[in-house]
Design a protein around this motif. Structure first.
Motif, PDB file in Angstrom:
ATOM      1  N   TYR A  27     -12.662  12.633  40.690  1.00  0.00           N
ATOM      2  CA  TYR A  27     -13.518  13.120  41.770  1.00  0.00           C
ATOM      3  C   TYR A  27     -12.929  14.242  42.606  1.00  0.00           C
ATOM      4  O   TYR A  27     -12.729  14.100  43.805  1.00  0.00           O
ATOM      5  CB  TYR A  27     -13.969  11.942  42.647  1.00  0.00           C
ATOM      6  CG  TYR A  27     -14.685  10.892  41.818  1.00  0.00           C
ATOM      7  CD1 TYR A  27     -16.018  11.063  41.464  1.00  0.00           C
ATOM      8  CD2 TYR A  27     -14.013   9.763  41.338  1.00  0.00           C
ATOM      9  CE1 TYR A  27     -16.676  10.122  40.678  1.00  0.00           C
ATOM     10  CE2 TYR A  27     -14.667   8.819  40.544  1.00  0.00           C
ATOM     11  CZ  TYR A  27     -15.990   9.008  40.219  1.00  0.00           C
ATOM     12  OH  TYR A  27     -16.625   8.085  39.436  1.00  0.00           O
ATOM     13  N   PHE A  35     -20.514  13.974  38.457  1.00  0.00           N
ATOM     14  CA  PHE A  35     -20.971  12.583  38.588  1.00  0.00           C
ATOM     15  C   PHE A  35     -22.391  12.549  39.133  1.00  0.00           C
ATOM     16  O   PHE A  35     -23.236  11.776  38.651  1.00  0.00           O
ATOM     17  CB  PHE A  35     -20.034  11.730  39.451  1.00  0.00           C
ATOM     18  CG  PHE A  35     -20.567  10.331  39.584  1.00  0.00           C
ATOM     19  CD1 PHE A  35     -20.631   9.494  38.480  1.00  0.00           C
ATOM     20  CD2 PHE A  35     -21.068   9.868  40.794  1.00  0.00           C
ATOM     21  CE1 PHE A  35     -21.185   8.222  38.565  1.00  0.00           C
ATOM     22  CE2 PHE A  35     -21.620   8.596  40.883  1.00  0.00           C
ATOM     23  CZ  PHE A  35     -21.672   7.773  39.767  1.00  0.00           C
ATOM     24  N   TYR A  44     -28.382   7.323  31.842  1.00  0.00           N
ATOM     25  CA  TYR A  44     -27.525   6.626  32.816  1.00  0.00           C
ATOM     26  C   TYR A  44     -28.409   5.815  33.770  1.00  0.00           C
ATOM     27  O   TYR A  44     -28.912   6.309  34.779  1.00  0.00           O
ATOM     28  CB  TYR A  44     -26.636   7.632  33.572  1.00  0.00           C
ATOM     29  CG  TYR A  44     -25.544   6.945  34.380  1.00  0.00           C
ATOM     30  CD1 TYR A  44     -24.408   6.436  33.750  1.00  0.00           C
ATOM     31  CD2 TYR A  44     -25.667   6.794  35.758  1.00  0.00           C
ATOM     32  CE1 TYR A  44     -23.426   5.786  34.474  1.00  0.00           C
ATOM     33  CE2 TYR A  44     -24.675   6.151  36.497  1.00  0.00           C
ATOM     34  CZ  TYR A  44     -23.553   5.648  35.843  1.00  0.00           C
ATOM     35  OH  TYR A  44     -22.580   5.003  36.577  1.00  0.00           O
ATOM     36  N   GLY A 150     -22.981   0.795  43.794  1.00  0.00           N
ATOM     37  CA  GLY A 150     -22.649   1.651  42.648  1.00  0.00           C
ATOM     38  C   GLY A 150     -21.930   0.966  41.513  1.00  0.00           C
ATOM     39  O   GLY A 150     -21.525   1.611  40.550  1.00  0.00           O
ATOM     40  N   ASN A 155     -14.819  -0.611  38.021  1.00  0.00           N
ATOM     41  CA  ASN A 155     -13.606   0.168  37.697  1.00  0.00           C
ATOM     42  C   ASN A 155     -12.344  -0.697  37.744  1.00  0.00           C
ATOM     43  O   ASN A 155     -11.309  -0.317  37.220  1.00  0.00           O
ATOM     44  CB  ASN A 155     -13.420   1.320  38.689  1.00  0.00           C
ATOM     45  CG  ASN A 155     -14.109   2.612  38.260  1.00  0.00           C
ATOM     46  OD1 ASN A 155     -14.128   3.580  38.998  1.00  0.00           O
ATOM     47  ND2 ASN A 155     -14.668   2.649  37.074  1.00  0.00           N
ATOM     48  N   TYR A 195     -22.988   6.140  28.589  1.00  0.00           N
ATOM     49  CA  TYR A 195     -21.678   6.797  28.718  1.00  0.00           C
ATOM     50  C   TYR A 195     -21.436   7.825  27.605  1.00  0.00           C
ATOM     51  O   TYR A 195     -20.347   8.376  27.486  1.00  0.00           O
ATOM     52  CB  TYR A 195     -20.557   5.743  28.770  1.00  0.00           C
ATOM     53  CG  TYR A 195     -20.663   4.889  30.020  1.00  0.00           C
ATOM     54  CD1 TYR A 195     -19.935   5.213  31.165  1.00  0.00           C
ATOM     55  CD2 TYR A 195     -21.537   3.803  30.082  1.00  0.00           C
ATOM     56  CE1 TYR A 195     -20.049   4.462  32.325  1.00  0.00           C
ATOM     57  CE2 TYR A 195     -21.670   3.044  31.236  1.00  0.00           C
ATOM     58  CZ  TYR A 195     -20.928   3.383  32.357  1.00  0.00           C
ATOM     59  OH  TYR A 195     -21.050   2.643  33.511  1.00  0.00           O
ATOM     60  N   PHE A 205     -17.402  15.532  32.382  1.00  0.00           N
ATOM     61  CA  PHE A 205     -16.845  14.786  33.510  1.00  0.00           C
ATOM     62  C   PHE A 205     -15.471  14.230  33.147  1.00  0.00           C
ATOM     63  O   PHE A 205     -14.509  14.315  33.931  1.00  0.00           O
ATOM     64  CB  PHE A 205     -17.830  13.656  33.831  1.00  0.00           C
ATOM     65  CG  PHE A 205     -17.403  12.650  34.865  1.00  0.00           C
ATOM     66  CD1 PHE A 205     -17.339  12.972  36.218  1.00  0.00           C
ATOM     67  CD2 PHE A 205     -17.116  11.330  34.486  1.00  0.00           C
ATOM     68  CE1 PHE A 205     -16.993  12.018  37.164  1.00  0.00           C
ATOM     69  CE2 PHE A 205     -16.768  10.376  35.438  1.00  0.00           C
ATOM     70  CZ  PHE A 205     -16.705  10.726  36.785  1.00  0.00           C
ATOM     71  N   GLU A 269     -10.891   5.409  32.107  1.00  0.00           N
ATOM     72  CA  GLU A 269     -11.740   4.521  32.920  1.00  0.00           C
ATOM     73  C   GLU A 269     -12.135   3.253  32.196  1.00  0.00           C
ATOM     74  O   GLU A 269     -12.444   3.269  31.013  1.00  0.00           O
ATOM     75  CB  GLU A 269     -13.031   5.270  33.324  1.00  0.00           C
ATOM     76  CG  GLU A 269     -13.928   4.483  34.253  1.00  0.00           C
ATOM     77  CD  GLU A 269     -15.097   5.302  34.811  1.00  0.00           C
ATOM     78  OE1 GLU A 269     -15.802   5.951  34.021  1.00  0.00           O
ATOM     79  OE2 GLU A 269     -15.285   5.288  36.039  1.00  0.00           O
ATOM     80  N   SER A 271     -15.171   0.414  32.872  1.00  0.00           N
ATOM     81  CA  SER A 271     -16.356   0.123  33.675  1.00  0.00           C
ATOM     82  C   SER A 271     -16.852  -1.255  33.244  1.00  0.00           C
ATOM     83  O   SER A 271     -17.557  -1.394  32.249  1.00  0.00           O
ATOM     84  CB  SER A 271     -17.418   1.206  33.451  1.00  0.00           C
ATOM     85  OG  SER A 271     -18.494   1.028  34.353  1.00  0.00           O
TER      86      SER A 271
END
Ligand code: AVJ
Length: 309
Positions: A27, A35, A44, A150, A155, A195, A205, A269, A271
Protein backbone atom coordinates in the motif's frame (compact mmCIF):
# COMPACT_ATOMS: atom_id res chain seq x y z
CA UNK A 1 7.92 4.80 7.84
CA UNK A 2 10.96 3.64 5.91
CA UNK A 3 13.40 3.17 8.77
CA UNK A 4 16.27 0.68 9.08
CA UNK A 5 14.20 -1.65 11.27
CA UNK A 6 11.74 -2.12 8.42
CA UNK A 7 14.52 -2.73 5.92
CA UNK A 8 15.97 -5.39 8.26
CA UNK A 9 12.55 -7.00 8.53
CA UNK A 10 12.15 -7.15 4.74
CA UNK A 11 15.66 -8.58 4.22
CA UNK A 12 15.02 -11.11 6.98
CA UNK A 13 11.87 -12.28 5.16
CA UNK A 14 13.80 -12.62 1.89
CA UNK A 15 16.54 -14.71 3.52
CA UNK A 16 14.15 -17.35 4.82
CA UNK A 17 13.93 -20.77 3.16
CA UNK A 18 10.46 -19.75 2.00
CA UNK A 19 10.87 -16.11 0.93
CA UNK A 20 8.17 -13.70 2.05
CA UNK A 21 7.35 -9.99 2.17
CA UNK A 22 4.59 -8.61 4.41
CA UNK A 23 1.37 -7.56 2.61
CA UNK A 24 1.61 -4.18 4.36
CA UNK A 25 4.10 -3.20 1.62
CA UNK A 26 1.37 -3.35 -1.05
CA UNK A 27 0.00 0.00 0.00
CA UNK A 28 2.11 2.84 -1.29
CA UNK A 29 0.17 5.48 -3.23
CA UNK A 30 0.12 3.43 -6.45
CA UNK A 31 -0.71 0.24 -4.54
CA UNK A 32 -3.66 1.91 -2.81
CA UNK A 33 -4.94 3.09 -6.21
CA UNK A 34 -4.59 -0.42 -7.60
CA UNK A 35 -6.41 -1.90 -4.61
CA UNK A 36 -9.21 0.62 -5.15
CA UNK A 37 -9.43 -0.61 -8.77
CA UNK A 38 -9.51 -4.22 -7.55
CA UNK A 39 -12.57 -3.45 -5.39
CA UNK A 40 -14.50 -2.52 -8.56
CA UNK A 41 -13.50 -5.59 -10.61
CA UNK A 42 -16.38 -7.89 -11.59
CA UNK A 43 -14.51 -10.93 -10.15
CA UNK A 44 -13.61 -9.32 -6.81
CA UNK A 45 -16.77 -9.95 -4.78
CA UNK A 46 -15.68 -8.97 -1.20
CA UNK A 47 -15.95 -5.17 -1.20
CA UNK A 48 -19.26 -4.78 -3.00
CA UNK A 49 -20.79 -7.71 -1.13
CA UNK A 50 -19.76 -6.30 2.26
CA UNK A 51 -21.10 -2.85 1.35
CA UNK A 52 -24.40 -4.43 0.27
CA UNK A 53 -24.66 -6.33 3.57
CA UNK A 54 -24.06 -3.11 5.52
CA UNK A 55 -26.69 -1.24 3.49
CA UNK A 56 -29.30 -3.98 3.72
CA UNK A 57 -28.95 -4.32 7.49
CA UNK A 58 -28.14 -0.79 8.60
CA UNK A 59 -31.26 -0.37 10.77
CA UNK A 60 -30.38 -3.46 12.75
CA UNK A 61 -26.72 -2.44 13.07
CA UNK A 62 -27.74 1.02 14.30
CA UNK A 63 -30.07 -0.53 16.89
CA UNK A 64 -27.38 -2.90 18.22
CA UNK A 65 -24.72 -0.19 18.47
CA UNK A 66 -27.11 2.18 20.25
CA UNK A 67 -26.57 5.89 20.89
CA UNK A 68 -23.42 7.68 22.07
CA UNK A 69 -20.96 4.98 21.08
CA UNK A 70 -17.36 5.64 20.19
CA UNK A 71 -16.43 4.02 16.86
CA UNK A 72 -12.84 2.76 16.88
CA UNK A 73 -11.72 1.72 13.43
CA UNK A 74 -8.68 -0.55 13.10
CA UNK A 75 -7.24 1.00 9.92
CA UNK A 76 -7.37 4.54 8.59
CA UNK A 77 -10.95 4.43 7.38
CA UNK A 78 -11.32 5.90 3.94
CA UNK A 79 -13.83 3.30 2.77
CA UNK A 80 -17.45 3.82 1.77
CA UNK A 81 -18.42 1.30 4.48
CA UNK A 82 -17.09 3.65 7.16
CA UNK A 83 -18.98 6.57 5.63
CA UNK A 84 -22.35 4.84 5.66
CA UNK A 85 -21.79 3.89 9.31
CA UNK A 86 -20.89 7.47 10.23
CA UNK A 87 -23.96 8.69 8.35
CA UNK A 88 -26.31 6.31 10.12
CA UNK A 89 -25.08 5.73 13.68
CA UNK A 90 -26.93 7.96 16.15
CA UNK A 91 -25.15 10.59 18.26
CA UNK A 92 -21.67 9.11 17.98
CA UNK A 93 -19.45 10.26 20.86
CA UNK A 94 -16.35 10.03 18.67
CA UNK A 95 -14.75 8.39 15.66
CA UNK A 96 -11.27 7.01 16.39
CA UNK A 97 -9.37 5.72 13.34
CA UNK A 98 -6.14 3.87 14.24
CA UNK A 99 -3.32 3.41 11.74
CA UNK A 100 0.44 3.06 11.76
CA UNK A 101 0.88 5.38 8.79
CA UNK A 102 0.43 8.85 10.32
CA UNK A 103 0.42 10.70 7.03
CA UNK A 104 -2.32 8.56 5.50
CA UNK A 105 -4.32 8.63 8.74
CA UNK A 106 -4.30 12.42 9.17
CA UNK A 107 -5.24 12.94 5.52
CA UNK A 108 -8.20 10.53 5.81
CA UNK A 109 -9.23 12.14 9.14
CA UNK A 110 -9.30 15.62 7.61
CA UNK A 111 -11.60 14.36 4.87
CA UNK A 112 -13.96 12.82 7.44
CA UNK A 113 -13.97 16.08 9.46
CA UNK A 114 -15.02 18.04 6.37
CA UNK A 115 -17.84 15.61 5.66
CA UNK A 116 -18.98 15.28 9.28
CA UNK A 117 -18.32 18.67 10.93
CA UNK A 118 -20.22 17.79 14.13
CA UNK A 119 -18.31 14.57 14.74
CA UNK A 120 -15.31 14.47 17.06
CA UNK A 121 -12.55 12.71 15.04
CA UNK A 122 -9.63 11.51 17.19
CA UNK A 123 -7.02 9.72 15.06
CA UNK A 124 -4.48 7.51 16.85
CA UNK A 125 -1.13 6.74 15.22
CA UNK A 126 -0.37 3.23 16.45
CA UNK A 127 0.37 -0.34 15.41
CA UNK A 128 -3.00 -1.87 16.26
CA UNK A 129 -1.58 -5.38 16.66
CA UNK A 130 -0.40 -4.14 20.10
CA UNK A 131 -2.63 -2.61 22.79
CA UNK A 132 -2.73 1.21 22.57
CA UNK A 133 -4.19 4.03 24.68
CA UNK A 134 -7.56 5.41 23.60
CA UNK A 135 -8.07 9.20 23.53
CA UNK A 136 -10.74 10.72 25.79
CA UNK A 137 -13.61 12.22 23.79
CA UNK A 138 -15.37 15.41 25.03
CA UNK A 139 -18.55 13.39 25.43
CA UNK A 140 -18.26 10.23 27.49
CA UNK A 141 -19.10 7.28 25.20
CA UNK A 142 -21.63 4.68 26.37
CA UNK A 143 -19.65 1.92 24.70
CA UNK A 144 -16.74 1.34 22.36
CA UNK A 145 -17.43 -0.32 19.03
CA UNK A 146 -14.29 -1.69 17.40
CA UNK A 147 -14.77 -1.69 13.61
CA UNK A 148 -12.60 -3.90 11.38
CA UNK A 149 -14.07 -4.07 7.86
CA UNK A 150 -12.80 -5.54 4.60
CA UNK A 151 -11.86 -9.01 5.88
CA UNK A 152 -8.45 -7.58 6.65
CA UNK A 153 -8.47 -10.18 9.45
CA UNK A 154 -7.82 -12.64 6.58
CA UNK A 155 -4.27 -11.32 6.15
CA UNK A 156 -3.37 -12.72 9.60
CA UNK A 157 -2.53 -16.34 10.34
CA UNK A 158 -4.93 -17.97 12.80
CA UNK A 159 -2.50 -17.44 15.67
CA UNK A 160 -1.95 -13.77 14.82
CA UNK A 161 -5.69 -13.24 14.18
CA UNK A 162 -6.50 -14.56 17.64
CA UNK A 163 -3.94 -12.21 19.19
CA UNK A 164 -5.46 -9.31 17.26
CA UNK A 165 -8.92 -10.28 18.56
CA UNK A 166 -7.45 -10.17 22.07
CA UNK A 167 -6.31 -6.58 21.45
CA UNK A 168 -9.77 -5.73 20.11
CA UNK A 169 -11.33 -7.25 23.22
CA UNK A 170 -9.18 -4.99 25.40
CA UNK A 171 -9.88 -1.87 23.33
CA UNK A 172 -13.64 -2.58 23.27
CA UNK A 173 -13.62 -2.53 27.07
CA UNK A 174 -16.55 -3.20 29.37
CA UNK A 175 -19.84 -3.25 27.45
CA UNK A 176 -17.94 -2.96 24.17
CA UNK A 177 -18.44 -4.80 20.90
CA UNK A 178 -16.69 -5.67 17.66
CA UNK A 179 -18.18 -5.15 14.19
CA UNK A 180 -16.07 -7.11 11.72
CA UNK A 181 -16.16 -8.10 8.04
CA UNK A 182 -15.16 -11.75 7.49
CA UNK A 183 -14.84 -13.40 4.08
CA UNK A 184 -16.31 -16.91 3.91
CA UNK A 185 -15.21 -20.26 2.49
CA UNK A 186 -17.04 -21.11 -0.72
CA UNK A 187 -16.57 -22.70 -4.16
CA UNK A 188 -12.78 -22.38 -4.67
CA UNK A 189 -13.32 -21.30 -8.30
CA UNK A 190 -15.10 -18.13 -7.17
CA UNK A 191 -12.25 -17.32 -4.79
CA UNK A 192 -9.49 -18.03 -7.30
CA UNK A 193 -11.14 -15.82 -9.92
CA UNK A 194 -11.31 -12.95 -7.42
CA UNK A 195 -7.51 -13.03 -7.12
CA UNK A 196 -6.78 -13.79 -10.80
CA UNK A 197 -8.87 -11.14 -12.56
CA UNK A 198 -8.97 -11.10 -16.34
CA UNK A 199 -7.88 -7.45 -16.52
CA UNK A 200 -4.65 -8.32 -14.68
CA UNK A 201 -5.05 -5.63 -12.02
CA UNK A 202 -4.29 -8.03 -9.14
CA UNK A 203 -1.10 -9.08 -10.96
CA UNK A 204 -0.11 -5.43 -11.28
CA UNK A 205 -0.94 -4.86 -7.59
CA UNK A 206 1.27 -7.80 -6.63
CA UNK A 207 4.29 -6.71 -8.74
CA UNK A 208 3.84 -3.10 -7.58
CA UNK A 209 5.05 -4.22 -4.15
CA UNK A 210 8.54 -4.74 -5.62
CA UNK A 211 8.47 -1.31 -7.29
CA UNK A 212 7.52 0.14 -3.89
CA UNK A 213 10.48 -1.63 -2.23
CA UNK A 214 12.84 -0.36 -4.95
CA UNK A 215 11.63 3.20 -4.44
CA UNK A 216 11.36 3.27 -0.65
CA UNK A 217 14.24 1.01 0.41
CA UNK A 218 16.69 1.02 -2.52
CA UNK A 219 16.16 -2.56 -3.68
CA UNK A 220 16.88 -3.34 -7.34
CA UNK A 221 14.13 -5.84 -8.18
CA UNK A 222 13.88 -6.30 -11.97
CA UNK A 223 10.09 -5.93 -12.22
CA UNK A 224 9.71 -7.61 -15.60
CA UNK A 225 11.09 -10.91 -14.26
CA UNK A 226 8.33 -11.64 -11.70
CA UNK A 227 4.90 -13.02 -12.40
CA UNK A 228 1.77 -13.13 -10.27
CA UNK A 229 0.40 -16.36 -8.82
CA UNK A 230 -2.65 -16.70 -6.57
CA UNK A 231 -3.73 -20.15 -5.45
CA UNK A 232 -6.53 -21.16 -3.07
CA UNK A 233 -5.34 -23.80 -0.59
CA UNK A 234 -8.55 -25.54 0.36
CA UNK A 235 -7.10 -27.39 3.36
CA UNK A 236 -5.81 -24.11 4.86
CA UNK A 237 -8.85 -22.16 3.69
CA UNK A 238 -6.74 -19.38 2.26
CA UNK A 239 -5.57 -17.62 -0.87
CA UNK A 240 -1.79 -17.59 -1.11
CA UNK A 241 -0.34 -14.91 -3.33
CA UNK A 242 3.19 -15.17 -4.62
CA UNK A 243 5.62 -13.57 -7.08
CA UNK A 244 7.52 -16.11 -9.19
CA UNK A 245 10.97 -15.32 -10.58
CA UNK A 246 11.50 -16.23 -14.25
CA UNK A 247 15.30 -16.54 -13.92
CA UNK A 248 18.22 -16.99 -11.51
CA UNK A 249 19.04 -13.56 -10.14
CA UNK A 250 20.55 -11.55 -7.30
CA UNK A 251 18.65 -8.74 -5.62
CA UNK A 252 20.52 -6.19 -3.55
CA UNK A 253 19.71 -3.48 -1.02
CA UNK A 254 22.75 -1.73 0.46
CA UNK A 255 25.16 -4.49 1.48
CA UNK A 256 22.56 -7.24 1.42
CA UNK A 257 22.54 -9.72 -1.46
CA UNK A 258 19.67 -12.11 -1.97
CA UNK A 259 19.83 -15.03 -4.39
CA UNK A 260 16.59 -15.86 -6.16
CA UNK A 261 16.39 -18.98 -8.32
CA UNK A 262 14.53 -19.48 -11.57
CA UNK A 263 10.97 -20.48 -10.60
CA UNK A 264 11.42 -19.52 -6.95
CA UNK A 265 8.49 -17.87 -5.17
CA UNK A 266 8.16 -14.92 -2.82
CA UNK A 267 5.04 -15.16 -0.65
CA UNK A 268 3.32 -11.74 -0.55
CA UNK A 269 -0.09 -12.43 1.00
CA UNK A 270 -2.39 -14.84 2.76
CA UNK A 271 -6.08 -14.10 2.58
CA UNK A 272 -7.85 -16.49 4.94
CA UNK A 273 -11.48 -17.43 4.39
CA UNK A 274 -13.54 -18.64 7.35
CA UNK A 275 -16.51 -20.86 8.00
CA UNK A 276 -19.06 -19.28 10.36
CA UNK A 277 -18.24 -21.98 12.93
CA UNK A 278 -14.50 -21.48 12.53
CA UNK A 279 -14.70 -17.76 13.08
CA UNK A 280 -17.07 -18.13 16.05
CA UNK A 281 -14.66 -20.56 17.68
CA UNK A 282 -11.68 -18.25 17.22
CA UNK A 283 -13.64 -15.22 18.46
CA UNK A 284 -14.83 -17.15 21.49
CA UNK A 285 -11.27 -18.11 22.40
CA UNK A 286 -10.56 -14.36 22.56
CA UNK A 287 -13.61 -13.74 24.79
CA UNK A 288 -16.13 -12.69 22.15
CA UNK A 289 -19.58 -14.14 21.61
CA UNK A 290 -21.15 -13.72 18.16
CA UNK A 291 -24.41 -11.90 18.72
CA UNK A 292 -25.43 -11.43 15.09
CA UNK A 293 -24.18 -12.54 11.67
CA UNK A 294 -25.36 -10.91 8.46
CA UNK A 295 -24.53 -12.45 5.07
CA UNK A 296 -25.52 -11.85 1.46
CA UNK A 297 -28.01 -14.19 -0.28
CA UNK A 298 -25.16 -16.34 -1.68
CA UNK A 299 -23.28 -16.48 1.65
CA UNK A 300 -20.12 -15.12 0.04
CA UNK A 301 -19.23 -12.72 2.85
CA UNK A 302 -20.25 -11.96 6.43
CA UNK A 303 -20.49 -8.99 8.74
CA UNK A 304 -20.51 -10.02 12.38
CA UNK A 305 -21.41 -8.27 15.63
CA UNK A 306 -19.45 -9.73 18.52
CA UNK A 307 -19.91 -8.85 22.19
CA UNK A 308 -17.66 -9.50 25.15
CA UNK A 309 -18.96 -12.65 26.79
C1 AVJ B 1 -7.50 -5.92 1.73
C2 AVJ B 1 -6.47 -7.88 2.59
C3 AVJ B 1 -8.83 -7.78 2.37
O1 AVJ B 1 -7.28 -10.20 0.98
O2 AVJ B 1 -8.83 -9.74 -0.46
C4 AVJ B 1 -7.11 -8.07 -2.81
C5 AVJ B 1 -6.25 -7.64 -0.40
N1 AVJ B 1 -5.20 -8.89 -2.28
N2 AVJ B 1 -6.63 -8.72 -3.87
C6 AVJ B 1 -7.89 -9.39 0.26
C7 AVJ B 1 -6.20 -8.18 -1.81
C8 AVJ B 1 -5.47 -9.20 -3.57
C9 AVJ B 1 -7.53 -7.92 0.33
N3 AVJ B 1 -7.56 -7.38 1.74
Amino acid sequence: MTGPAELDEIIDGLLRPEKMISPKYFYDERGSQLFEQITHLPEYYPTKTELGIMQDNMAEIVALVGEHASLIEFGSGSSSKTRILLENLIQLAAYVPVDISGEHLLEASDKIRLEFPDLEVLPVVADFTQAFALPGPKFMPLRNIVYFPGSTIGNFTHVAARELLNVMYQEAGENGALLIGVDLQKDPAIIEHAYNDSAGITAEFNVNMLRHLNEAFGFDFDLGTYSHRAHYDEAEGRIEMRLISSCDQIVTAGDAEILIADGEAILTEYSHKYTLEGFAEMASSAGFEIMKVWTDADALFSVQYCVRS
